[in-house]
Scaffold this active site. Structure first.
Site, PDB file in Angstrom:
ATOM      1  N   SER A  71       0.905  -1.270   0.049  1.00 18.47           N
ATOM      2  CA  SER A  71      -0.147   0.125   0.003  1.00 18.47           C
ATOM      3  C   SER A  71       0.915   1.181   0.136  1.00 18.47           C
ATOM      4  O   SER A  71       0.449   2.292  -0.767  1.00 18.47           O
ATOM      5  CB  SER A  71      -1.073   0.084   1.362  1.00 18.47           C
ATOM      6  OG  SER A  71      -0.306   0.034   2.486  1.00 18.47           O
ATOM      7  N   HIS A  87       9.196   3.239   8.412  1.00 17.73           N
ATOM      8  CA  HIS A  87       9.025   2.412   9.597  1.00 17.73           C
ATOM      9  C   HIS A  87       7.823   2.919  10.579  1.00 17.73           C
ATOM     10  O   HIS A  87       7.753   4.225  10.793  1.00 17.73           O
ATOM     11  CB  HIS A  87      10.256   2.396  10.467  1.00 17.73           C
ATOM     12  CG  HIS A  87      10.300   1.572  11.707  1.00 17.73           C
ATOM     13  ND1 HIS A  87      10.613   0.121  11.498  1.00 17.73           N
ATOM     14  CD2 HIS A  87      10.333   1.938  12.977  1.00 17.73           C
ATOM     15  CE1 HIS A  87      10.363  -0.387  12.439  1.00 17.73           C
ATOM     16  NE2 HIS A  87      10.367   0.515  13.664  1.00 17.73           N
ATOM     17  N   GLU A 142       1.495   6.843   6.933  1.00 16.71           N
ATOM     18  CA  GLU A 142       2.275   6.461   6.296  1.00 16.71           C
ATOM     19  C   GLU A 142       2.274   7.028   4.901  1.00 16.71           C
ATOM     20  O   GLU A 142       2.972   7.312   3.963  1.00 16.71           O
ATOM     21  CB  GLU A 142       2.578   4.938   6.193  1.00 16.71           C
ATOM     22  CG  GLU A 142       3.160   4.434   7.552  1.00 16.71           C
ATOM     23  CD  GLU A 142       3.239   3.090   7.797  1.00 16.71           C
ATOM     24  OE1 GLU A 142       3.885   2.454   6.702  1.00 16.71           O
ATOM     25  OE2 GLU A 142       2.926   2.404   8.526  1.00 16.71           O
TER      26      GLU A 142
HETATM   27  C1  GAR Z   1       3.921  -0.545   6.882  1.00 20.56           C
HETATM   28  O1  GAR Z   1       3.328  -0.391   7.961  1.00 20.56           O
HETATM   29  C2  GAR Z   1       5.423  -0.466   6.832  1.00 20.56           C
HETATM   30  O2  GAR Z   1       5.635   0.799   7.836  1.00 20.56           O
HETATM   31  C3  GAR Z   1       6.184  -1.757   7.834  1.00 20.56           C
HETATM   32  O3  GAR Z   1       5.089  -2.563   7.028  1.00 20.56           O
HETATM   33  C4  GAR Z   1       4.167  -1.973   6.573  1.00 20.56           C
HETATM   34  C5  GAR Z   1       3.903  -2.449   4.881  1.00 20.56           C
HETATM   35  O4  GAR Z   1       2.536  -2.084   4.465  1.00 20.56           O
HETATM   36  N1  GAR Z   1       7.467  -1.659   7.626  1.00 20.56           N
HETATM   37  C6  GAR Z   1       8.157  -2.303   8.409  1.00 20.56           C
HETATM   38  O5  GAR Z   1       7.767  -2.771   9.428  1.00 20.56           O
HETATM   39  C7  GAR Z   1       9.672  -2.129   8.074  1.00 20.56           C
HETATM   40  N2  GAR Z   1      10.440  -2.839   9.200  1.00 20.56           N
HETATM   41  P1  GAR Z   1       2.509  -1.978   2.897  1.00 20.56           P
HETATM   42  O6  GAR Z   1       2.906  -3.222   2.169  1.00 20.56           O
HETATM   43  O7  GAR Z   1       0.910  -2.048   2.894  1.00 20.56           O
HETATM   44  O8  GAR Z   1       3.024  -0.786   2.323  1.00 20.56           O
END
Ligand code: GAR
Length: 197
Positions: free
Chosen positions: A14, A110, A175
């Site tokens: 996302s 993060h 994010e």
């Molecule tokens: C997000 O919340 C990102 O911040 C986290 O994984 C998720 C990915 O969501 N990242 C970490 O934890 C890195 N250590 P997405 O695939 O929907 O973007």
């Protein structure tokens, strides 16, 4: 000059979608590659639907040999000739050797207000600590985990009714605002910190 951006994911993607959608019009960058270490990442389908080149470098055949995995990863990324690498939910720890090859050109998002809660389970840890605030951070990637110079942070107030899942969903919305805002600035050569709100 338009900057070329590669996005590394491991899952839903996302954040990758938010970044890709932002790179239109007068934005100084364009997405040139979305790469996952997992062939079944939903984000790969979403990237392909947006017309972005996709690639998979599966870490599992390397059987724990991080350097061998990263050698292939590096070559695949380099083939797309990116100027900037965005880690967006890429869930592999990178070695110092890999990071140093991309340092100054690699960003990560993060889900915590760094330096709090490096690593995993950030939402549960913020709740367990009784924190009043939580959020997310975009930072430059350096060899130490979740530790590079901070380029942006977005924060929210923790509600007494929040669970790790509700908090994760609320932080994810932040994010999607923060990462595109930071990338836009970074791609223009501006490293001033963005704070939301
Ligand atoms: C997000 O919340 C990102 O911040 C986290 O994984 C998720 C990915 O969501 N990242 C970490 O934890 C890195 N250590 P997405 O695939 O929907 O973007």
């Amino acid at each position: 000059m338009t900057r070329r951006v590669a996005v590394l994911i491991s899952g839903g993607g996302s954040n990758m979608v938010a970044l890709a959608r932002s790179m239109t019009g007068d934005h100084p960058a364009r997405p040139v590659l979305v790469l996952s270490n997992k062939a079944d990442s939903a984000g790969l389908t979403r990237a392909a639907e947006m017309g972005i080149e996709t690639a998979v470098v599966d870490h599992r055949p390397f059987d724990g040999d991080r350097s061998a995995f990263e050698a292939v990863l590096h070559d695949r990324i380099a083939a797309a000739e990116p100027d900037i690498l965005c880690l967006a939910g890429f869930m592999r720890v990178l070695t110092a050797g890999f990071v140093e090859r991309w340092q100054g050109r690699m960003l990560n998002i993060h889900p915590s207000l760094l330096p709090k809660y490096r690593g995993l389970h950030t939402h549960a840890r913020a709740l367990a600590a009784g924190d009043a605030e939580h959020g997310c951070t975009v930072h430059e990637v350096t060899p130490a985990l979740d530790d590079g110079p901070i380029l942006g942070q977005a924060r929210l107030s923790i509600d007494p009714a929040d669970t790790p899942d509700t908090l994760a969903a609320r932080v994810l919305e932040l994010e999607h605002q923060l990462y595109p805002a930071v990338l836009r600035r970074f791609a223009a050569g501006d490293r001033r910190v963005i704070l939301m709100p």
